[in-house]
Design a protein around this motif. Structure first.
Motif, mmCIF file in Angstrom:
data_model
loop_
_atom_site.group_PDB
_atom_site.id
_atom_site.type_symbol
_atom_site.label_atom_id
_atom_site.label_comp_id
_atom_site.label_asym_id
_atom_site.label_seq_id
_atom_site.Cartn_x
_atom_site.Cartn_y
_atom_site.Cartn_z
ATOM 1 N N ASP A 1 0.916 -1.039 0.027
ATOM 2 C CA ASP A 1 -0.028 0.014 0.127
ATOM 3 C C ASP A 1 0.624 1.311 0.193
ATOM 4 O OD1 ASP A 1 -2.467 -1.708 0.094
ATOM 5 O OD2 ASP A 1 -2.195 -1.700 2.355
ATOM 6 N N GLU A 2 2.086 1.267 -0.638
ATOM 7 C CA GLU A 2 2.873 2.474 -0.761
ATOM 8 C C GLU A 2 2.308 3.584 -1.882
ATOM 9 O OE1 GLU A 2 3.760 -0.832 -1.294
ATOM 10 O OE2 GLU A 2 5.293 -1.249 0.431
ATOM 11 N N GLY A 3 1.638 2.989 -2.760
ATOM 12 C CA GLY A 3 1.128 3.837 -3.676
ATOM 13 C C GLY A 3 1.437 3.192 -4.944
ATOM 14 N N LYS A 4 1.931 1.865 -5.130
ATOM 15 C CA LYS A 4 2.592 1.452 -6.319
ATOM 16 C C LYS A 4 1.480 1.659 -7.407
ATOM 17 C CE LYS A 4 2.427 -2.467 -4.421
ATOM 18 N NZ LYS A 4 1.936 -2.247 -3.014
ATOM 19 N N GLY A 5 0.194 1.606 -7.292
ATOM 20 C CA GLY A 5 -0.847 1.900 -8.215
ATOM 21 C C GLY A 5 -0.621 3.164 -8.937
ATOM 22 N N GLY B 1 -4.483 -4.488 -3.877
ATOM 23 C CA GLY B 1 -5.580 -3.522 -3.974
ATOM 24 C C GLY B 1 -4.829 -2.124 -4.317
ATOM 25 N N HIS B 2 -5.104 -1.787 -5.547
ATOM 26 C CA HIS B 2 -4.274 -0.689 -6.078
ATOM 27 C C HIS B 2 -5.353 0.555 -6.462
ATOM 28 C CE1 HIS B 2 -0.594 -3.292 -7.268
ATOM 29 N NE2 HIS B 2 -0.918 -3.601 -5.970
ATOM 30 N N THR B 3 -5.306 1.594 -6.041
ATOM 31 C CA THR B 3 -6.349 2.652 -6.232
ATOM 32 C C THR B 3 -5.581 3.812 -7.013
ATOM 33 O OG1 THR B 3 -7.354 2.284 -4.180
ATOM 34 C CG2 THR B 3 -7.781 4.247 -5.046
ATOM 35 N N LYS C 1 2.680 10.195 -0.576
ATOM 36 C CA LYS C 1 1.963 10.654 0.584
ATOM 37 C C LYS C 1 2.631 11.556 1.485
ATOM 38 C CE LYS C 1 -1.618 7.736 1.199
ATOM 39 N NZ LYS C 1 -2.521 6.906 1.898
ATOM 40 N N ASP D 1 2.252 14.657 1.530
ATOM 41 C CA ASP D 1 1.140 15.520 2.070
ATOM 42 C C ASP D 1 0.506 15.087 3.380
ATOM 43 O OD1 ASP D 1 0.570 13.816 0.008
ATOM 44 O OD2 ASP D 1 -1.593 14.132 0.693
ATOM 45 N N SER E 1 5.387 12.228 -4.932
ATOM 46 C CA SER E 1 3.669 12.317 -5.102
ATOM 47 C C SER E 1 3.062 13.115 -4.006
ATOM 48 C CB SER E 1 3.152 10.829 -5.198
ATOM 49 O OG SER E 1 1.853 11.025 -4.881
ATOM 50 N N SER F 1 -0.396 13.939 -3.760
ATOM 51 C CA SER F 1 -1.915 13.711 -3.490
ATOM 52 C C SER F 1 -2.319 12.404 -4.132
ATOM 53 C CB SER F 1 -2.702 14.774 -4.019
ATOM 54 O OG SER F 1 -3.080 14.592 -5.371
HETATM 55 P P1 GDP Z 1 -0.674 0.207 -3.325
HETATM 56 O O1 GDP Z 1 -1.317 -0.943 -3.131
HETATM 57 O O2 GDP Z 1 0.687 0.491 -3.286
HETATM 58 O O3 GDP Z 1 -1.118 0.550 -5.020
HETATM 59 O O4 GDP Z 1 -1.290 1.546 -2.818
HETATM 60 P P2 GDP Z 1 -2.945 1.615 -2.434
HETATM 61 O O5 GDP Z 1 -3.550 1.914 -3.598
HETATM 62 O O6 GDP Z 1 -3.460 0.423 -1.553
HETATM 63 O O7 GDP Z 1 -2.594 2.733 -1.382
HETATM 64 C C1 GDP Z 1 -2.238 4.204 -1.493
HETATM 65 C C2 GDP Z 1 -3.491 5.029 -1.200
HETATM 66 O O8 GDP Z 1 -2.824 6.045 -1.079
HETATM 67 C C3 GDP Z 1 -4.622 5.189 -2.416
HETATM 68 O O9 GDP Z 1 -5.698 5.378 -1.802
HETATM 69 C C4 GDP Z 1 -3.802 6.069 -3.333
HETATM 70 O O10 GDP Z 1 -4.997 6.794 -4.161
HETATM 71 C C5 GDP Z 1 -3.230 7.150 -2.172
HETATM 72 N N1 GDP Z 1 -2.206 7.753 -2.829
HETATM 73 C C6 GDP Z 1 -1.302 7.535 -3.323
HETATM 74 N N2 GDP Z 1 -0.323 8.489 -3.400
HETATM 75 C C7 GDP Z 1 -0.672 9.656 -2.864
HETATM 76 C C8 GDP Z 1 -0.170 10.834 -2.181
HETATM 77 O O11 GDP Z 1 0.933 11.243 -2.626
HETATM 78 N N3 GDP Z 1 -0.869 11.282 -1.159
HETATM 79 C C9 GDP Z 1 -1.832 10.922 -0.763
HETATM 80 N N4 GDP Z 1 -2.753 11.859 0.089
HETATM 81 N N5 GDP Z 1 -2.540 9.751 -0.973
HETATM 82 C C10 GDP Z 1 -1.965 9.176 -2.005
#
Ligand code: GDP
Ligand code: IMO
Ligand code: MG
Length: 430
Positions: A13-17, A40-42, A331, A333, A413, A415
């Motif tokens: 959940d680091e924001g890979k997606g 789960g990638h958002t 993240k 921010d 990143s 936001s």
């Molecule tokens: P993944 O599993 O590594 O792809 O990460 P997730 O999608 O599970 O979790 C990352 C969450 O942080 C998601 O809801 C993204 O929309 C959100 N996100 C990603 N980058 C940033 C950022 O720079 N700032 C903020 N506030 N949210 C972010």
């Protein structure tokens, strides 16, 4: 043409997606090479939000080829459900933009059932899995009794393959006092799903090789994070696949030489879902701030994520052992308006200062983090798109991470939105 492997370097959940989606603009092919729909990638694009578990993130951009490699495990029902949900959002996933390795193992209903049964039985010793059947599916793959995507083409041998699998599961289920599997029902389920799944099936390794010859740019999209790696993570509180960047080659069938740049995605703090050691975990007001501002709830299970300060010892360790070339820091921010920021720069264990996480659970549980304290910033870094515009304290924080980890932060990143991402150095800048 640079092929980039994007992997998480914490507990997922680091924001890979988000980072894969941003880089995908300039890529041709996006490959998932391990894990399954435990991921789960958002991705956020303006007012649209896309949530993917099984499919490579490139599906949300037209004109990209998306590949699920042999190293992934595929729950075909979940995958088709995801495809249908995307169609409702106006995203078309067809055999023209999705290729599934015919030699990837399937996740079946009996795996999901077993995952939940084992977790229930383990009680306080549970792993805290996503309940998607990932562990049992990989066990069957390594145990050489899995049913694989291409097997659904071979109706004559399917009975034999089902028997081999069910014979094993019935022994396990008897021990758990659960009814045996009905092989006929399983066969009906598989034959029902086969035509839709087989539309996407093919020799992914060969297609990737051809694309590579054509000098197309390939992104390898990791799932989970290196601390959840079956070998290098906080075992046994890990997932069942190899999540480090090197797994991209074995999990897709390309050669290691085709992995040009290894990008580690690192959250500006740390989170973890499920059980297991977490030296910098916070249970105070700062932890609440990170959870609330970072919206730290799991995409797959909705569970609250545990939150804590950035652990530079772990980030450095993972970068060292995985050969990571540079970082994407996400993240940042979320740290807005915290008066003080802490970074773990070492541990104390039994009175001794150490600079790595030891391999045993007992030692991991007893680590005392040693923090460096840095001033936070006032105002918000949300939506900032250039390094110079970041407040000095934020730049100092990023540069201190680079010093501690000894690799550059190439991408930042600020936001959830796709466009609030910028490259300041490395192969992605300029
Ligand atoms: P993944 O599993 O590594 O792809 O990460 P997730 O999608 O599970 O979790 C990352 C969450 O942080 C998601 O809801 C993204 O929309 C959100 N996100 C990603 N980058 C940033 C950022 O720079 N700032 C903020 N506030 N949210 C972010
Ligand atoms: P993404 O790709 C965070 C965790 C589970 C559990 C452990 C084992 O979104 O970063 P499993 O179901 O894989 O057997 O669960 O791994 N886990 C994740 N945590 N992000 C993920 O994926 C995860 N996938 C699995 O919470 O602790
Ligand atoms: Mg996730």
């Amino acid at each position: 043409m640079t092929n980039t492997v994007i992997t998480g370097i914490q507990w997922g959940d680091e924001g890979k997606g988000k980072i894969v989606d941003w880089l995908a603009e300039n890529a041709d092919v996006i490959v998932r090479f391990q894990g399954g729909n435990n991921a789960g990638h958002t991705m956020v694009v303006g007012d649209r939000v896309y949530k993917l578990s099984m499919l490579p993130t490139g599906v949300i951009r037209p004109g990209k080829l998306n590949v699920i490699g042999n190293g992934a495990v595929i729950d075909p029902w979940a995958m088709l459900y995801e495809i249908d949900a995307l169609a409702d959002q106006g995203v078309a996933v067809t055999s023209g933009n999705l290729l599934v390795a015919e030699n990837a193992a399937l996740v079946l209903p009996l795996h999901r059932e077993l995952d939940e049964l084992w977790e229930q039985r383990a009680g306080s010793g549970r792993i805290g899995t996503t309940g998607k059947g990932i562990g049992p599916a990989y066990e069957d793959k390594v145990g050489r009794r899995a049913i694989r995507v291409g097997d659904l083409r071979c109706h004559q041998s399917l009975d034999r393959l089902i028997d081999r699998l069910v014979n094993y599961h019935d022994v396990v289920r008897a021990g758990l006092e659960v009814d045996p599997v009905d092989p006929e029902e399983l066969k009906v389920q598989l034959l029902e799903i086969a035509p839709r799944l087989l539309e996407f099936a093919g020799p992914a390794w060969r297609v990737l090789r051809r694309r590579s010859w054509q000098k197309q740019s390939i992104l390898f999209e990791g799932a989970q994070g290196a601390l959840l790696d079956i070998d290098h993570g906080t075992y046994p509180y890990v997932t069942s696949s190899s999540t480090v960047a090197g797994a991209a080659a074995a999990g897709s069938g390309v050669g290691p030489g085709d992995l040009h740049h290894l990008l580690g995605v690192c959250k500006a703090y740390t989170t973890r879902v499920g059980e297991g050691p977490f030296p910098t975990e916070l249970s105070d007001h700062d932890g609440q701030h990170l959870a609330t501002r970072g919206r730290e709830f799991g995409t797959v299970t909705g569970r609250p994520r545990r939150c804590g300060w950035l652990d530079a010892v772990l980030v450095r360790q993972i970068c060292e052992l995985g050969g990571i070339d540079s970082l994407a820091l996400t993240k940042i921010d979320v740290l807005d308006s915290l008066p003080e920021l802490k970074i773990c720069a070492g541990y104390r264990l039994d009175g001794e200062v150490i600079d790595r996480m030891p391999a045993t659970g007992e030692e991991q549980e007893n680590l005392e983090p040693l923090y460096e304290v840095m001033p936070g910033w006032t105002g918000s870094v949300s939506n900032i798109r250039s390094y110079d515009q970041l407040p000095e304290e934020a730049r100092n924080y990023i540069e201190r991470i680079e010093e501690l980890v000894e690799i550059p932060v190439d991408i930042i990143s600020t936001s959830p939105d796709r466009n609030d991402t910028f490259a300041r150095s490395g192969p992605f800048a300029g």
